[in-house]
Design a protein around this motif. Structure first.
Motif, PDB file in Angstrom:
ATOM      1  N   ILE A   1     129.821 -16.698   6.340  1.00 43.33           N
ATOM      2  CA  ILE A   1     128.884 -17.771   6.703  1.00 43.33           C
ATOM      3  C   ILE A   1     127.489 -17.178   6.926  1.00 43.33           C
ATOM      4  O   ILE A   1     126.477 -17.749   6.506  1.00 43.33           O
ATOM      5  CB  ILE A   1     129.379 -18.516   7.966  1.00 43.33           C
ATOM      6  CG1 ILE A   1     130.645 -19.303   7.645  1.00 43.33           C
ATOM      7  CG2 ILE A   1     128.299 -19.439   8.528  1.00 43.33           C
ATOM      8  CD1 ILE A   1     131.418 -19.793   8.852  1.00 43.33           C
ATOM      9  N   ALA A   2     127.440 -16.017   7.565  1.00 45.55           N
ATOM     10  CA  ALA A   2     126.147 -15.410   7.919  1.00 45.55           C
ATOM     11  C   ALA A   2     125.265 -15.204   6.684  1.00 45.55           C
ATOM     12  O   ALA A   2     124.051 -15.349   6.753  1.00 45.55           O
ATOM     13  CB  ALA A   2     126.375 -14.089   8.638  1.00 45.55           C
TER      14      ALA A   2
ATOM     15  N   GLY B   1     128.940 -30.284  15.613  1.00 49.04           N
ATOM     16  CA  GLY B   1     128.968 -29.101  16.473  1.00 49.04           C
ATOM     17  C   GLY B   1     129.273 -27.858  15.651  1.00 49.04           C
ATOM     18  O   GLY B   1     128.586 -26.828  15.764  1.00 49.04           O
ATOM     19  N   GLN B   2     130.298 -27.943  14.815  1.00 53.70           N
ATOM     20  CA  GLN B   2     130.646 -26.786  13.981  1.00 53.70           C
ATOM     21  C   GLN B   2     129.519 -26.493  12.974  1.00 53.70           C
ATOM     22  O   GLN B   2     129.249 -25.333  12.642  1.00 53.70           O
ATOM     23  CB  GLN B   2     131.959 -27.016  13.250  1.00 53.70           C
ATOM     24  CG  GLN B   2     132.412 -25.811  12.434  1.00 53.70           C
ATOM     25  CD  GLN B   2     133.921 -25.734  12.258  1.00 53.70           C
ATOM     26  OE1 GLN B   2     134.548 -24.763  12.644  1.00 53.70           O
ATOM     27  NE2 GLN B   2     134.503 -26.757  11.673  1.00 53.70           N
TER      28      GLN B   2
ATOM     29  N   SER C   1     134.232 -21.705  11.339  1.00 57.72           N
ATOM     30  CA  SER C   1     133.393 -20.643  11.920  1.00 57.72           C
ATOM     31  C   SER C   1     134.195 -19.437  12.395  1.00 57.72           C
ATOM     32  O   SER C   1     133.848 -18.296  12.087  1.00 57.72           O
ATOM     33  CB  SER C   1     132.598 -21.193  13.108  1.00 57.72           C
ATOM     34  OG  SER C   1     132.039 -22.434  12.831  1.00 57.72           O
ATOM     35  N   GLU C   2     135.244 -19.676  13.148  1.00 59.76           N
ATOM     36  CA  GLU C   2     135.977 -18.573  13.797  1.00 59.76           C
ATOM     37  C   GLU C   2     136.639 -17.643  12.776  1.00 59.76           C
ATOM     38  O   GLU C   2     136.982 -16.514  13.098  1.00 59.76           O
ATOM     39  CB  GLU C   2     137.058 -19.131  14.736  1.00 59.76           C
ATOM     40  CG  GLU C   2     136.548 -19.628  16.093  1.00 59.76           C
ATOM     41  CD  GLU C   2     135.722 -20.891  16.004  1.00 59.76           C
ATOM     42  OE1 GLU C   2     135.738 -21.559  14.947  1.00 59.76           O
ATOM     43  OE2 GLU C   2     135.035 -21.224  16.997  1.00 59.76           O
TER      44      GLU C   2
ATOM     45  N   LEU D   1     125.152 -18.958  13.003  1.00 63.55           N
ATOM     46  CA  LEU D   1     125.643 -17.744  12.331  1.00 63.55           C
ATOM     47  C   LEU D   1     124.744 -17.397  11.139  1.00 63.55           C
ATOM     48  O   LEU D   1     124.421 -16.233  10.908  1.00 63.55           O
ATOM     49  CB  LEU D   1     127.084 -17.951  11.848  1.00 63.55           C
ATOM     50  CG  LEU D   1     128.152 -18.038  12.950  1.00 63.55           C
ATOM     51  CD1 LEU D   1     129.482 -18.560  12.383  1.00 63.55           C
ATOM     52  CD2 LEU D   1     128.374 -16.675  13.597  1.00 63.55           C
ATOM     53  N   MET D   2     124.313 -18.413  10.386  1.00 65.20           N
ATOM     54  CA  MET D   2     123.497 -18.173   9.189  1.00 65.20           C
ATOM     55  C   MET D   2     122.133 -17.580   9.535  1.00 65.20           C
ATOM     56  O   MET D   2     121.532 -16.864   8.741  1.00 65.20           O
ATOM     57  CB  MET D   2     123.291 -19.490   8.416  1.00 65.20           C
ATOM     58  CG  MET D   2     124.550 -20.013   7.761  1.00 65.20           C
ATOM     59  SD  MET D   2     124.395 -21.750   7.302  1.00 65.20           S
ATOM     60  CE  MET D   2     123.643 -21.653   5.700  1.00 65.20           C
ATOM     61  N   PHE D   3     121.621 -17.928  10.716  1.00 61.72           N
ATOM     62  CA  PHE D   3     120.273 -17.477  11.083  1.00 61.72           C
ATOM     63  C   PHE D   3     120.300 -16.382  12.149  1.00 61.72           C
ATOM     64  O   PHE D   3     119.286 -16.120  12.804  1.00 61.72           O
ATOM     65  CB  PHE D   3     119.419 -18.674  11.514  1.00 61.72           C
ATOM     66  CG  PHE D   3     118.946 -19.491  10.335  1.00 61.72           C
ATOM     67  CD1 PHE D   3     117.686 -19.294   9.794  1.00 61.72           C
ATOM     68  CD2 PHE D   3     119.790 -20.414   9.739  1.00 61.72           C
ATOM     69  CE1 PHE D   3     117.264 -20.021   8.682  1.00 61.72           C
ATOM     70  CE2 PHE D   3     119.380 -21.147   8.623  1.00 61.72           C
ATOM     71  CZ  PHE D   3     118.112 -20.950   8.091  1.00 61.72           C
TER      72      PHE D   3
END
Ligand SMILES: NC(=O)c1ccc[n+]([C@@H]2O[C@H](COP(=O)([O-])OP(=O)(O)OC[C@H]3O[C@@H](n4cnc5c(N)ncnc54)[C@H](OP(=O)(O)O)[C@@H]3O)[C@@H](O)[C@H]2O)c1
Length: 342
Positions: free
Chosen positions: A143-144, A322-323, A136-137, A330-332
């Motif tokens: 990812i979005a 969690g990730q 994610s980071e 991020l995707m939504f």
């Protein structure tokens, strides 16, 4: 008025990481847990019979069946073995479902990064090329907009969060191998019947496994952009814990690199990353400090041209479910931290 929360499935929701995803999604303000799905041969099950943290009768799992696919959700988290995940991801994507896959099915892109003895013939090569590696980071933008996110493995998550800032800043000697000593609680292996995971074998013990032969080593090498000339020497161990994971990284530094360079690279990378907690030089993370959180704690030291960097995560949280929820956020377009303990 906020639009209705998008429905989400957890497939493999009766396994260790799936149960964690169910727990998190069940109280997430931005998503609706639509179905918890288990293997096709299983009947309907009350999750309280599998994990007593669930209230009796509150959530049931249903077996995977073709009928379910007639009413596809907005997104699905797949917490399945690789082969089952690869096939189902393709079906779901065809129906417009966005997928976060917790398995290793879509993580390793190039044959050269695959362990030689495994061979490499991916069942869905086009999807493999499309999948976004969901650390994610480091991949927020990709990812979005992704349809398919390959959630990183647990050891790679802890290793890469510590290592990527130093590699990107050019602090590591490219002539030396990177040494990764990993230790994980027993849930890292999934719920399996195997003698090595019986209480009497695992308790009061520490056991190395798959040394220099674990599939997470090529995953780490790929994310770092290392070719075959830059090996990652990885030795994982099982600890007598249910959950939690630590990686200790041994690195030779480029000439002239010191503690302040390491500190600057790490701080610069994670200024806007609420789940990464930099403890500082000679300040060491502990597994008990991260269990049941989505955090990664990192400490480090430098001496005689070498650095030791230690990172700790909960393998079922930042290392898996969690990730996955962080990526779903991020995707939504939700807050990255929503529904997650930090
Ligand atoms: N455990 C970790 O720390 C961790 C961390 C990162 C990534 N992962 C990855 O996440 C995935 C799940 O791991 P896990 O440890 O949670 O595994 P697990 O505890 O063994 O659970 C596996 C789940 O998959 C279901 N399942 C098995 N075969 C299936 C099939 N053919 N079709 C549909 N469902 C099937 C099982 O359902 P039944 O209950 O009906 O058998 C169960 O819900 C794996 O790919 C693993 O590599 C795990």
């Amino acid at each position: 008025m906020e639009p209705a929360a998008p429905p989400v499935w957890v497939v493999g929701g009766t396994g260790y990481s799936g149960l964690e995803a169910v727990r998190l999604l069940g109280r997430h303000p931005g998503f609706r847990l639509a179905h918890v799905i288990a293997s096709p041969g299983a009947g309907e099950r009350d999750l309280s019979g599998i994990d007593p943290l669930f209230a009796p009768g509150a959530i049931r799992s249903v077996p995977l069946s073709p009928n379910l696919l007639e009413e596809p959700p907005a997104a699905a988290l797949l917490a399945l073995p690789d082969d089952a995940a690869a096939g189902l991801a393709a079906d779901l994507l065809e129906r417009g479902v966005r997928v976060v896959d917790l398995s290793g099915a879509f993580r390793i892109r190039e044959a050269s990064h695959y362990p030689a003895h495994c061979g490499f013939e991916h069942p869905k090569p086009a999807l493999l090329a499309e999948a976004v590696y969901g650390l994610s980071e480091w991949q927020r933008q990709h990812i979005a907009s992704a349809r398919l996110v390959a959630n990183p493995g647990c050891y790679p998550t802890a290793t890469l969060l510590a290592l990527l800032p130093l590699e990107r800043a050019g602090l590591i000697d490219p002539q030396s191998p990177v040494v990764v000593d990993g230790k994980s609680g027993a849930t890292g292996a999934g719920r399996r019947l195997e003698a090595a995971y019986l209480f009497a074998e695992a308790n009061e013990n520490c056991r190395p496994y798959s040394v220099l032969d674990h599939r997470h080593a090529p995953e780490i090498a790929q994310a770092l952009g290392f070719g075959p000339e830059r090996p990652v020497w990885f030795a994982p161990h099982v600890l007598p814990l249910s959950r939690g994971l630590m990686t200790t990284l041994y690195l030779r530094l480029r000439r002239g690199v010191g503690g302040p360079d390491i500190t600057a690279a790490l701080s610069g990378s994670y200024r806007s990353s609420p789940f990464v907690r930099l403890l500082g030089e000679q300040k060491w993370p502990e597994i008990r400090g991260v269990v049941r959180t989505n955090r990664c704690d990192i400490g480090w030291t430098v001496a005689n041209g070498a650095a030791v960097v230690v990172s700790a995560i909960d393998n079922l949280m930042k290392g898996a479910a969690g990730q996955a929820i962080q990526n779903l956020n991020l995707m939504f377009g939700r807050e990255e931290t929503e529904g997650l303990p930090s």
